[in-house]
Design a protein around this motif. Structure first.
Motif, PDB file in Angstrom:
ATOM      1  N   GLY A   1      -4.517  17.186  11.778  1.00 48.53           N
ATOM      2  CA  GLY A   1      -4.214  16.220  10.403  1.00 48.53           C
ATOM      3  C   GLY A   1      -3.497  16.939   9.315  1.00 48.53           C
ATOM      4  O   GLY A   1      -2.813  16.495   9.022  1.00 48.53           O
ATOM      5  N   PHE A   2      -3.718  18.283   9.253  1.00 48.17           N
ATOM      6  CA  PHE A   2      -3.084  18.998   8.312  1.00 48.17           C
ATOM      7  C   PHE A   2      -1.538  19.131   8.714  1.00 48.17           C
ATOM      8  O   PHE A   2      -0.604  18.626   7.842  1.00 48.17           O
ATOM      9  N   VAL A   3      -1.230  19.126  10.069  1.00 47.02           N
ATOM     10  CA  VAL A   3       0.358  19.169  10.310  1.00 47.02           C
ATOM     11  C   VAL A   3       0.791  17.424  10.327  1.00 47.02           C
ATOM     12  O   VAL A   3       1.948  17.601  10.059  1.00 47.02           O
ATOM     13  N   ALA A   4       0.037  16.726  10.595  1.00 40.91           N
ATOM     14  CA  ALA A   4       0.447  15.529  10.375  1.00 40.91           C
ATOM     15  C   ALA A   4       1.030  14.999   9.030  1.00 40.91           C
ATOM     16  O   ALA A   4       1.924  14.263   8.899  1.00 40.91           O
ATOM     17  N   GLY A   5       0.213  15.664   7.907  1.00 43.07           N
ATOM     18  CA  GLY A   5       0.488  15.390   6.705  1.00 43.07           C
ATOM     19  C   GLY A   5       1.973  16.036   6.144  1.00 43.07           C
ATOM     20  O   GLY A   5       2.461  15.705   5.041  1.00 43.07           O
ATOM     21  N   LEU A   6       2.158  17.087   6.903  1.00 44.98           N
ATOM     22  CA  LEU A   6       3.470  17.699   6.660  1.00 44.98           C
ATOM     23  C   LEU A   6       4.845  17.581   7.548  1.00 44.98           C
ATOM     24  O   LEU A   6       5.828  18.091   6.959  1.00 44.98           O
TER      25      LEU A   6
ATOM     26  N   LEU B   1      -6.224  10.317  13.720  1.00 50.48           N
ATOM     27  CA  LEU B   1      -4.908  11.041  13.476  1.00 50.48           C
ATOM     28  C   LEU B   1      -3.671  10.074  13.854  1.00 50.48           C
ATOM     29  O   LEU B   1      -2.663  10.355  12.939  1.00 50.48           O
ATOM     30  N   ASP B   2      -3.846   9.190  14.644  1.00 49.03           N
ATOM     31  CA  ASP B   2      -2.766   8.314  14.997  1.00 49.03           C
ATOM     32  C   ASP B   2      -2.372   7.540  13.677  1.00 49.03           C
ATOM     33  O   ASP B   2      -1.135   7.229  13.498  1.00 49.03           O
ATOM     34  N   VAL B   3      -3.459   7.117  13.095  1.00 50.97           N
ATOM     35  CA  VAL B   3      -3.508   6.015  11.960  1.00 50.97           C
ATOM     36  C   VAL B   3      -2.454   7.220  10.650  1.00 50.97           C
ATOM     37  O   VAL B   3      -1.455   6.718  10.253  1.00 50.97           O
ATOM     38  N   VAL B   4      -3.133   8.152  10.298  1.00 53.81           N
ATOM     39  CA  VAL B   4      -2.603   8.805   9.437  1.00 53.81           C
ATOM     40  C   VAL B   4      -1.086   9.507   9.906  1.00 53.81           C
ATOM     41  O   VAL B   4      -0.390   9.919   8.990  1.00 53.81           O
ATOM     42  N   SER B   5      -0.770   9.812  11.031  1.00 52.06           N
ATOM     43  CA  SER B   5       0.391  10.315  11.433  1.00 52.06           C
ATOM     44  C   SER B   5       1.382   9.323  11.701  1.00 52.06           C
ATOM     45  O   SER B   5       2.264   9.545  12.217  1.00 52.06           O
TER      46      SER B   5
ATOM     47  N   ARG C   1      -7.187  -0.149  13.566  1.00 52.08           N
ATOM     48  CA  ARG C   1      -6.485   0.008  14.856  1.00 52.08           C
ATOM     49  C   ARG C   1      -5.628   1.203  14.942  1.00 52.08           C
ATOM     50  O   ARG C   1      -5.065   1.468  13.785  1.00 52.08           O
ATOM     51  N   PRO C   2      -5.387   1.567  16.340  1.00 48.51           N
ATOM     52  CA  PRO C   2      -4.407   2.551  16.280  1.00 48.51           C
ATOM     53  C   PRO C   2      -2.794   1.665  15.873  1.00 48.51           C
ATOM     54  O   PRO C   2      -2.981   0.638  15.865  1.00 48.51           O
ATOM     55  N   CYS C   3      -2.055   2.724  15.546  1.00 43.26           N
ATOM     56  CA  CYS C   3      -0.747   2.002  15.276  1.00 43.26           C
ATOM     57  C   CYS C   3      -0.354   1.086  16.332  1.00 43.26           C
ATOM     58  O   CYS C   3      -0.170   1.439  17.464  1.00 43.26           O
TER      59      CYS C   3
END
Length: 178
Positions: A65-70, A98-102, A163-165
Motif C-alpha cells: 500500500g505504501f509503494v502504491a502511493g509512491l 490494494l487494487d483500488v488504491v493502486s 469493486r476491483p478496478c
C-alpha cells in the motif's frame, strides 16, 4: 522482456528509520527503469535460511500500500501469500483495496504455506498439508467469486465494494510455498 524485483530483506536500509525512505527510493527507481512488478514476502519475521529472525521484516500488504502511493505503473504483489495467514474473504478484500488504491495494479500469488516456525511463533494454527491445500482451493474460489461480476451475491453472504478496478480484476495464481 519483463523484469520483476522481489524484496526479501530490509537490513540494507540502515535500521527502522531508513526502511521507509529506502523502500520509497527503491520503488521509484524500479519504476523509472522499467521494472514491471515489485513484490515482497508474506512473512512476519525473517526466515533463518535468509537471515536471522531478528532482521527487519515488513508486513507485506501494508508495505505494498505504501509503494502504491509512491508509484503509478509498478504491478504490486506478495510473491506468495500464505493461505493460513488470512481468512479468504479478508484476503480478497485486502487485495481489492490494494487494487483500488493502486489503480488496478494488484496481483495475488497464493500458496499452501510452509513456514511452521513462523506459525508457531505467532500463534497461527499450522494445519497438515492436506488441509492447507483444501484451504488454498477454498481461498481461490472465494477470491475469484468476490472479484466476479456476481460479486458473491448468489451465495448470500459475500459482498465486495468497491469493486476491483474495471479494466481487470487482480490476477490470481496457485503455488505451493509462501
Amino acid at each position: 522482456m519483463n523484469v520483476d524485483i522481489h524484496i526479501s530483506r530490509f537490513d540494507w536500509a540502515g535500521g527502522a528509520a531508513g526502511i521507509g525512505p529506502g523502500v520509497a527510493t527503491l520503488a521509484r527507481t524500479a519504476e523509472d527503469i522499467g521494472i514491471r512488478t515489485l513484490s515482497f514476502m508474506d512473512h512476519f519475521f525473517q526466515m533463518e535460511r535468509m537471515a536471522p529472525a531478528e532482521d527487519p521484516m515488513l508486513e507485506g500488504y501494508t508495505a505494498l500500500g505504501f509503494v502504491a502511493g509512491l508509484t503509478e505503473r509498478l504491478r504490486l504483489r506478495l510473491l506468495v501469500t500464505g493461505v493460513t495467514y488470512r481468512h479468504p474473504g479478508l484476503l480478497a478484500k485486502t487485495v481489492t483495496t490494494l487494487d483500488v488504491v493502486s489503480g488496478g495494479r494488484a496481483e495475488l500469488g497464493i500458496g499452501a504455506a510452509w513456514y511452521e516456525r513462523e506459525h508457531v511463533g505467532l500463534g497461527v494454527p499450522f494445519p497438515p498439508l492436506k488441509e492447507r491445500f483444501e484451504r488454498l482451493d477454498e481461498a481461490l474460489q472465494i477470491c475469484l467469486q468476490m472479484w466476479s461480476a456476481d460479486n458473491g451475491r448468489s451465495a448470500g453472504a459475500i459482498t465486495n465494494w468497491p469493486r476491483p478496478c474495471a479494466r481487470r480484476r487482480p490476477s490470481a495464481s496457485r503455488g505451493r510455498g509462501s
